[in-house]
Scaffold this motif. Sequence first.
Motif, PDB file in Angstrom:
ATOM      1  N   PHE A 280       0.859  -1.184   0.000  1.00  0.00           N
ATOM      2  CA  PHE A 280       0.000   0.000   0.000  1.00  0.00           C
ATOM      3  C   PHE A 280       0.893   1.231   0.000  1.00  0.00           C
ATOM      4  N   ARG A 281       0.751   2.068  -1.023  1.00  0.00           N
ATOM      5  CA  ARG A 281       1.645   3.199  -1.248  1.00  0.00           C
ATOM      6  C   ARG A 281       0.904   4.516  -1.059  1.00  0.00           C
ATOM      7  N   ALA A 282       1.599   5.522  -0.552  1.00  0.00           N
ATOM      8  CA  ALA A 282       0.987   6.837  -0.320  1.00  0.00           C
ATOM      9  C   ALA A 282       1.886   7.931  -0.863  1.00  0.00           C
ATOM     10  N   GLY A 283       1.261   9.027  -1.254  1.00  0.00           N
ATOM     11  CA  GLY A 283       2.013  10.161  -1.772  1.00  0.00           C
ATOM     12  C   GLY A 283       1.211  11.442  -1.684  1.00  0.00           C
ATOM     13  N   GLN A 316       4.295  17.475   6.390  1.00  0.00           N
ATOM     14  CA  GLN A 316       5.050  17.338   5.137  1.00  0.00           C
ATOM     15  C   GLN A 316       4.142  17.194   3.912  1.00  0.00           C
ATOM     16  N   LEU A 317       2.839  16.954   4.136  1.00  0.00           N
ATOM     17  CA  LEU A 317       1.930  16.667   3.032  1.00  0.00           C
ATOM     18  C   LEU A 317       1.731  17.899   2.157  1.00  0.00           C
ATOM     19  N   ARG A 318       1.773  17.678   0.845  1.00  0.00           N
ATOM     20  CA  ARG A 318       1.650  18.767  -0.122  1.00  0.00           C
ATOM     21  C   ARG A 318       0.657  18.397  -1.223  1.00  0.00           C
ATOM     22  N   ALA A 355       5.613  21.410  -9.226  1.00  0.00           N
ATOM     23  CA  ALA A 355       5.255  22.331  -8.142  1.00  0.00           C
ATOM     24  C   ALA A 355       4.517  21.594  -7.028  1.00  0.00           C
ATOM     25  N   LEU A 356       4.982  21.801  -5.787  1.00  0.00           N
ATOM     26  CA  LEU A 356       4.330  21.250  -4.601  1.00  0.00           C
ATOM     27  C   LEU A 356       3.976  22.386  -3.670  1.00  0.00           C
TER      28      LEU A 356
END
Length: 404
Positions: A280-283, A316-318, A355-356
């Motif tokens: 299970f991957r997150a980004g 840290q979430l963008r 861009a983040l």
Amino acid sequence: MNEHVAVVDLGYGDAGKGTVVDALCATSPVRAVLRFNGGAQAAHNVVLPSGRHHTFAQFGSGTLRGVPTHLTRFVVVDPLALAAEAVALGDPYELLTVEGDALLATPWHRAANRRRETAERHGSCGMGVGETMAYALTHADAPRVADVKSPARLRRRLSALADHYGPGFVVDDVLETFVAFGRTVRIVDESYTGRLLREGPCVFEGAQGVLLDEWRGWHPHTTWSTTTFDNALSLCPSLRRLGVVRTYTTRHGAGPFVTEDPALRLPEPHNRTGEWQGVFRAGHFDAVAHRYAVEVAGGVDGLAVTHLDAPPRCPQLRVCTSYDNGWTRIVPGNFRDLDHQAALTRWLFRARPGALTRPDDWPAAIGELLGAPVLLESYGPTAADKKVHCPPAARRSATRRRSP
């Protein structure tokens, strides 16, 4: 709610369709939840305020509130998995109807699916749904739900499966189980969907996500299922289209994932690494990919944004608004052009976030990026954690169209 609503995931699945459907069923009367794609590989999590939790696969996500489920002809029905789910729910078969023309998933399909996945990782839940669809494309005698009412016909069709896939299961054992399934569930014809729609507002509950769509996803890391609104619209041309996204993008297993960031600390109580699905991957929130999903799905009337409790816990979430080549839009190809989709897949494997940004107001930012009003905000797993907004009528009429 006084009209029909279709709930579709605008990502790779796991965005929270179950909790959104549960919230819709909790806030107003719903005649039934209609499943319109996928099968036993679905995993839609619902948590009641009491703490009761269930991961729905074939039963609709309104079941814990007593809302009936109808499995339309677009669902691949797995009687063995359905029986196990029914036991966990307290055997709510009185709430279930199944269209007789729906395909049946069998142990042969499941075993073949797992053999293929073991040989070459493609991304699968290992439940045989894709194998069932593939077999039906080349075999007119593929087993269907209505066959369980005719043991002789079902035996012939199961024997053909055994001849095709080879030994491994006893035809008589599977036959007995499937005939018992036919005595337990109410099997109906295609007119039943129209009856439900006339009797009151219904919720169409999709499975998986648009970025896994059989024709619009990143081929070959896709599902054998139409995950857009198209199946629901073929059953009900007039409905409200609700697209679901998380505040962060996720996917299970193999395939491109431009914004993946293993450094993000986002605990996932209901989604873990699976034997067949993989990791299970997150980004970061991928606005580029989600914009593509909105476009190929034919537009949305509104958005449901889930996991809004995550940004405060994860500084840290963008939000990714472009890729490293400056792309802000993934250009769709012609419908059913898998060569185009495969080329996109190869490019996306190489792409990186451009861009983040970190918005102050996540729902407003996501709504603006995807060009649709946010009609539901979810800050937790239960219906009590949701904020539901009234839709602007002008926007709804402006965005309603069919995908090509």
